[in-house]
Design a protein around this motif. Sequence first.
Motif, PDB file in Angstrom:
ATOM      1  N   VAL A 194       9.601  46.792  52.919  1.00  0.00           N
ATOM      2  CA  VAL A 194       8.973  46.020  51.849  1.00  0.00           C
ATOM      3  C   VAL A 194       8.645  46.989  50.727  1.00  0.00           C
ATOM      4  O   VAL A 194       7.847  47.905  50.905  1.00  0.00           O
ATOM      5  CB  VAL A 194       7.696  45.303  52.320  1.00  0.00           C
ATOM      6  CG1 VAL A 194       7.075  44.527  51.166  1.00  0.00           C
ATOM      7  CG2 VAL A 194       7.995  44.386  53.494  1.00  0.00           C
ATOM      8  N   ARG A 195       9.246  46.784  49.579  1.00  0.00           N
ATOM      9  CA  ARG A 195       8.996  47.626  48.425  1.00  0.00           C
ATOM     10  C   ARG A 195       7.957  46.960  47.542  1.00  0.00           C
ATOM     11  O   ARG A 195       8.207  45.913  46.971  1.00  0.00           O
ATOM     12  CB  ARG A 195      10.290  47.879  47.647  1.00  0.00           C
ATOM     13  CG  ARG A 195      11.355  48.614  48.459  1.00  0.00           C
ATOM     14  CD  ARG A 195      12.688  48.626  47.715  1.00  0.00           C
ATOM     15  NE  ARG A 195      13.720  49.367  48.451  1.00  0.00           N
ATOM     16  CZ  ARG A 195      14.464  48.851  49.416  1.00  0.00           C
ATOM     17  NH1 ARG A 195      14.288  47.570  49.765  1.00  0.00           N
ATOM     18  NH2 ARG A 195      15.368  49.567  50.039  1.00  0.00           N
ATOM     19  N   GLY A 196       6.793  47.585  47.431  1.00  0.00           N
ATOM     20  CA  GLY A 196       5.740  47.029  46.599  1.00  0.00           C
ATOM     21  C   GLY A 196       4.517  46.608  47.396  1.00  0.00           C
ATOM     22  O   GLY A 196       4.515  46.595  48.632  1.00  0.00           O
ATOM     23  N   TYR A 197       3.482  46.240  46.670  1.00  0.00           N
ATOM     24  CA  TYR A 197       2.208  45.844  47.270  1.00  0.00           C
ATOM     25  C   TYR A 197       2.343  44.550  48.054  1.00  0.00           C
ATOM     26  O   TYR A 197       3.012  43.604  47.617  1.00  0.00           O
ATOM     27  CB  TYR A 197       1.172  45.676  46.159  1.00  0.00           C
ATOM     28  CG  TYR A 197      -0.078  44.951  46.586  1.00  0.00           C
ATOM     29  CD1 TYR A 197      -1.050  45.598  47.356  1.00  0.00           C
ATOM     30  CD2 TYR A 197      -0.294  43.620  46.233  1.00  0.00           C
ATOM     31  CE1 TYR A 197      -2.190  44.930  47.761  1.00  0.00           C
ATOM     32  CE2 TYR A 197      -1.428  42.949  46.625  1.00  0.00           C
ATOM     33  CZ  TYR A 197      -2.382  43.606  47.392  1.00  0.00           C
ATOM     34  OH  TYR A 197      -3.513  42.942  47.787  1.00  0.00           O
ATOM     35  N   VAL A 198       1.712  44.510  49.210  1.00  0.00           N
ATOM     36  CA  VAL A 198       1.658  43.304  50.039  1.00  0.00           C
ATOM     37  C   VAL A 198       0.197  43.056  50.402  1.00  0.00           C
ATOM     38  O   VAL A 198      -0.465  43.951  50.931  1.00  0.00           O
ATOM     39  CB  VAL A 198       2.483  43.454  51.335  1.00  0.00           C
ATOM     40  CG1 VAL A 198       2.473  42.156  52.126  1.00  0.00           C
ATOM     41  CG2 VAL A 198       3.901  43.882  51.027  1.00  0.00           C
ATOM     42  N   PRO A 199      -0.347  41.868  50.119  1.00  0.00           N
ATOM     43  CA  PRO A 199      -1.734  41.592  50.498  1.00  0.00           C
ATOM     44  C   PRO A 199      -1.899  41.529  52.012  1.00  0.00           C
ATOM     45  O   PRO A 199      -0.913  41.426  52.764  1.00  0.00           O
ATOM     46  CB  PRO A 199      -2.018  40.236  49.845  1.00  0.00           C
ATOM     47  CG  PRO A 199      -0.680  39.605  49.674  1.00  0.00           C
ATOM     48  CD  PRO A 199       0.283  40.736  49.423  1.00  0.00           C
TER      49      PRO A 199
END
Length: 250
Positions: A230-235
Amino acid sequence: MKTRLPLVAALVAMTATPLAAFDLSQMTEEERMIFRSEVRNYLMDNPEVLLEAINVLEQRQAEVQAANDVTLVETNSDELFDDGYSWVGGNPDGDITIVEFMDYRCGYCRKAHPEVSELIESDGNIRYIVKEFPILGEQSVLASRFAIAVKAVEGDEAYGTVHDLLMTMRGEVTEEGLSAMSEEQGFDTPAVFDAMNSAETETIIAQNRALAQRMAISGTPSFIFESEMVRGYVPLDGMREILAEVRAEG
């Protein structure tokens, strides 16, 4: 809706001849003009078709990307999960391993930090690996050098403390500030600063950057949940959903 006779006639003609006749290059100029006009008119009357096509394309691209990511993880698994120098937190015997490429100056890394900590603490069965990946300038590099040096000189527990402090640090990252942090923690500050400028520290950062390049990772944070990237912010809720999916598949 009215019937478009030219289009109907064109379709009938196409089905009555070999499939190659559908090649626009085999049509007369008049047939091409009619065909293009009818396609345009159809799309203008039914714009939702374009959205459906775009959605299908995006889904196919996502599936290809996910398959490629699985291959990337498999190919680089030793460097991702057992490189011998990255800090390992959480449960060392957990059933799921999460790898995070992070930068201490990255706003989204800072946003994700408490949520990642909550995920690890509440789950209790996650092995968590940090990849120092400073990409946002000299202050990022300075912070990562300090964290890596603390691990080398003072050990894993000290690294975990410093990692949290750097993630929540306000203001600029300076050697003076890092020295003060080291003194407050009771570290051997001269040894830490020597380690910051060592070839070993430089090698770790270079190897992490090379690994990120092989993994097609160019931003932070980027996560690997076992074989899913997963590339990027994940809540937090999103990370929990991913974990549930990974466990269900495993």
